[in-house]
Design an enzyme around this catalytic site. Structure first.
Site, PDB file in Angstrom:
ATOM      1  N   GLY A 136       8.117  -7.694   5.176  1.00 44.18           N
ATOM      2  CA  GLY A 136       7.315  -6.543   5.593  1.00 44.18           C
ATOM      3  C   GLY A 136       6.127  -6.953   6.433  1.00 44.18           C
ATOM      4  CG  ASP A 137       2.938  -6.086   5.653  1.00 42.26           C
ATOM      5  OD1 ASP A 137       2.837  -4.857   5.696  1.00 42.26           O
ATOM      6  OD2 ASP A 137       2.908  -6.750   4.603  1.00 42.26           O
ATOM      7  CE  LYS A 194       9.108  -2.599   9.121  1.00 37.04           C
ATOM      8  NZ  LYS A 194       8.386  -3.709   8.476  1.00 37.04           N
ATOM      9  N   GLY A 215       2.905   0.786   5.689  1.00 36.51           N
ATOM     10  CA  GLY A 215       1.689   1.070   6.439  1.00 36.51           C
ATOM     11  C   GLY A 215       1.871   0.610   7.867  1.00 36.51           C
ATOM     12  CG  HIS A 216       4.223   2.091  10.328  1.00 36.93           C
ATOM     13  ND1 HIS A 216       5.043   1.004  10.294  1.00 36.93           N
ATOM     14  CD2 HIS A 216       4.885   3.084   9.732  1.00 36.93           C
ATOM     15  CE1 HIS A 216       6.163   1.340   9.683  1.00 36.93           C
ATOM     16  NE2 HIS A 216       6.087   2.595   9.338  1.00 36.93           N
ATOM     17  NE  ARG A 221      23.179  11.648 -11.630  1.00 40.83           N
ATOM     18  CZ  ARG A 221      24.304  11.405 -12.263  1.00 40.83           C
ATOM     19  NH1 ARG A 221      25.411  12.000 -11.889  1.00 40.83           N
ATOM     20  NH2 ARG A 221      24.342  10.576 -13.281  1.00 40.83           N
ATOM     21  CD  GLN A 260       9.000  -0.366   2.304  1.00 37.39           C
ATOM     22  OE1 GLN A 260      10.055   0.232   2.267  1.00 37.39           O
ATOM     23  NE2 GLN A 260       7.851   0.258   2.404  1.00 37.39           N
ATOM     24  CB  THR A 301      10.559  -1.864  -1.837  1.00 35.85           C
ATOM     25  OG1 THR A 301      10.018  -0.561  -2.083  1.00 35.85           O
ATOM     26  CG2 THR A 301      11.624  -1.783  -0.756  1.00 35.85           C
ATOM     27  CE  LYS A 335      -0.547  -9.740  13.005  1.00 40.05           C
ATOM     28  NZ  LYS A 335      -0.980  -9.524  11.639  1.00 40.05           N
ATOM     29  CG  LEU A 336       3.916 -16.728  20.127  1.00 41.38           C
ATOM     30  CD1 LEU A 336       4.593 -17.613  19.081  1.00 41.38           C
ATOM     31  CD2 LEU A 336       4.820 -16.632  21.363  1.00 41.38           C
TER      32      LEU A 336
HETATM   33  P1  IMP Z   1       6.776  -0.983  -4.111  1.00 37.56           P
HETATM   34  O1  IMP Z   1       7.571  -0.724  -2.871  1.00 37.56           O
HETATM   35  O2  IMP Z   1       5.441  -0.300  -4.119  1.00 37.56           O
HETATM   36  O3  IMP Z   1       7.564  -0.699  -5.364  1.00 37.56           O
HETATM   37  O4  IMP Z   1       6.450  -2.543  -4.164  1.00 37.56           O
HETATM   38  C1  IMP Z   1       7.470  -3.524  -4.369  1.00 37.56           C
HETATM   39  C2  IMP Z   1       7.179  -4.765  -3.544  1.00 37.56           C
HETATM   40  O5  IMP Z   1       7.347  -4.457  -2.159  1.00 37.56           O
HETATM   41  C3  IMP Z   1       5.746  -5.311  -3.660  1.00 37.56           C
HETATM   42  O6  IMP Z   1       5.787  -6.726  -3.592  1.00 37.56           O
HETATM   43  C4  IMP Z   1       5.044  -4.744  -2.461  1.00 37.56           C
HETATM   44  O7  IMP Z   1       3.949  -5.535  -2.090  1.00 37.56           O
HETATM   45  C5  IMP Z   1       6.164  -4.797  -1.441  1.00 37.56           C
HETATM   46  N1  IMP Z   1       6.008  -3.814  -0.361  1.00 37.56           N
HETATM   47  C6  IMP Z   1       6.281  -2.497  -0.402  1.00 37.56           C
HETATM   48  N2  IMP Z   1       6.048  -1.934   0.789  1.00 37.56           N
HETATM   49  C7  IMP Z   1       5.630  -2.896   1.604  1.00 37.56           C
HETATM   50  C8  IMP Z   1       5.266  -2.931   2.989  1.00 37.56           C
HETATM   51  O8  IMP Z   1       5.295  -1.935   3.720  1.00 37.56           O
HETATM   52  N3  IMP Z   1       4.881  -4.152   3.454  1.00 37.56           N
HETATM   53  C9  IMP Z   1       4.888  -5.263   2.695  1.00 37.56           C
HETATM   54  N4  IMP Z   1       5.235  -5.285   1.429  1.00 37.56           N
HETATM   55  C10 IMP Z   1       5.606  -4.114   0.877  1.00 37.56           C
END
Ligand code: IMP
Length: 429
Positions: free
Chosen positions: A11-12, A15, A39-40, A141, A223, A238, A330-331
């Site tokens: 993630g991060d 994107k 988070g974008h 459900r 993610q 996630t 991010k190079l």
């Molecule tokens: P959850 O999605 O809140 O259940 O978190 C599960 C795992 O996914 C954790 O380690 C979070 O830090 C990670 N995670 C969820 N969404 C993001 C994201 O958008 N970027 C990075 N890590 C994420």
């Protein structure tokens, strides 16, 4: 043309920025899964915008932005983001929310918090936005869909059952915590319905029509591959399918209509929360990358763990997403380093592994094998063509292409919208 965009790491990867770049020539952007855990950040001439639920293309009025079936959407976050846009003079008339998308209900973040609490040292490090509990209810459900907001009698009956018979007994008997009043919730959700009604639709005809018109459609995965419920580092993942397969079910677009799968990958690796990170750097180089890359979570503010580029992870992401193209982001963060490491594979108990092992204990205890390359030690933020990049920087990118077995077609050289090098491919013709 249909393009799937998926994160290659944890993630991060940036994107949102890649989507923002491609959005200019898109007709439709669908967010197929995830929720307010994503988070974008998009930086435009009008300043910085941070979104958790709204698709990144929302700033382009010509792009239909769809929140797809596979999303778990917290109506409070949706309304907040819509209001924030309005405060800045932007009316999100281009927003559509699938009536099949599920809602994160008021009790889901409470359960997320409580469940993390009882896990103690084995906690997952979730974003505590109620994502896991909302997806669990969907699968059991007993979830609420956005479309349910339009059916008050149904909401009343179901809230009575789910809150009264399922949630409250667990909250009181197991956690000795607060309970929820379903009648109060009904009133609250009536307000949400009034606010969100204009955006809620059955997206099937809309998406099919876009396919029929050969529209340019972007599927904006949230993610990333290593956080995929099935393919990632379970249980440190996630609760949705973040890879190409999830993009299909979450949008209703069939695999035969996808033209390109593009993975977005940072020039190094980061991870928030717990779980294995084979190439983790816990030294001053890691600190330097974290600071330069502002590696602190958009949603939770947590410091991200940082590591060298993980070749097995990148290659795995390319393969499981069927990616023919990679955007490297991010190079520029590596500009000052005298040397940069690339992990080519892992060694565990005398065996070499070219992909992340399913057994996360093996992944946690493996030894990454590296090739070290000389750093370019020059700022690249002003470069706009491949040829302008320093020779050593190009050699690094070419080495990543070799390790990940993919063509790197886009290269991010800074946080701004224009700080990109479009290399080999022109997207959307
Ligand atoms: P959850 O999605 O809140 O259940 O978190 C599960 C795992 O996914 C954790 O380690 C979070 O830090 C990670 N995670 C969820 N969404 C993001 C994201 O958008 N970027 C990075 N890590 C994420």
């Amino acid at each position: 043309m249909v393009i799937i965009i998926a994160g290659a790491q944890w993630g991060d990867e940036g994107k949102g920025k890649v989507i923002d770049l491609l959005a200019e020539r898109a007709d439709m952007i669908v967010r197929p899964q995830g929720g307010a855990n994503a988070g974008h950040t998009v930086v435009t001439e009008d300043g910085e915008f941070k979104f958790q639920l709204l698709p990144s293309g929302i700033l382009y009025p010509h792009v239909t932005c769809v929140i797809g079936h596979g999303v778990v959407a917290d109506p409070r976050v949706l309304i907040r983001e819509i209001d924030q846009l309005r405060e800045r003079g932007i009316e999100p008339d281009n927003l559509v929310i699938s009536e099949r998308a599920h809602m994160v209900m008021g009790y889901h973040p409470v359960f997320d918090q409580l469940e993390e609490g009882v896990r103690g040292d084995d906690r997952l490090g979730t974003t505590r936005r109620g994502i896991g509990p909302a997806y669990s209810d969907k699968i059991r459900r007993i979830g609420f869909r956005i479309g349910d907001l339009q059916k008050e009698a149904f909401m009343r009956k179901k809230l009575d059952f789910v809150v009264g018979q399922v949630k409250n007994p667990i909250l009181t008997d197991l956690y000795r915590d607060r309970t929820f009043d379903w009648e109060e919730m009904l009133a609250e959700y009536r307000d949400y319905a009034a606010r969100l009604n204009p955006y809620i639709r059955d997206i099937y005809p809309l998406v099919q029509d876009a396919l029929d018109r050969q529209a340019n459609i972007l599927l904006e995965g949230a993610q990333a591959t290593m956080l995929d419920l099935d393919l990632g580092t379970y249980p440190y993942v996630t609760s949705s399918n973040t890879t190409a397969g999830g993009a299909l079910t979450g949008s209703g677009i069939p695999p035969t209509r996808v033209d390109l799968s593009l993975v977005v990958c940072k020039a190094y690796t980061t991870r928030v929360g717990y779980g294995p990170l084979p190439t983790e750097l816990t030294d001053s180089t890691g600190d330097q990358i974290r600071e330069k890359g502002t590696e602190f979570g958009t949603v939770t503010g947590r410091a991200r763990r940082v590591g060298w580029f993980d070749g097995p992870v990148a290659r795995y992401a390319v393969r499981v997403n069927g990616a023919e193209s990679m955007a490297l982001t991010k190079l520029d963060v590596l500009d000052a380093l005298p040397e940069v490491g690339i992990c080519t594979d892992y060694e565990f108990r005398g065996r070499v592994h070219d992909h992340p092992m399913a057994n996360i204990s093996h992944l946690k205890h493996c030894s990454p094998r590296y090739v070290n390359m000389p750093g370019w030690q020059a700022p690249i933020g002003q470069c706009r063509t491949w040829d302008e990049l320093p020779t050593k920087c190009r050699a690094y990118v070419e080495a990543l292409e070799g390790v990940a077995e993919v063509s790197i077609d886009l290269i991010g050289v800074g946080p701004r919208r224009d700080q990109f090098i479009m290399r080999k491919r022109s997207f959307f013709g």
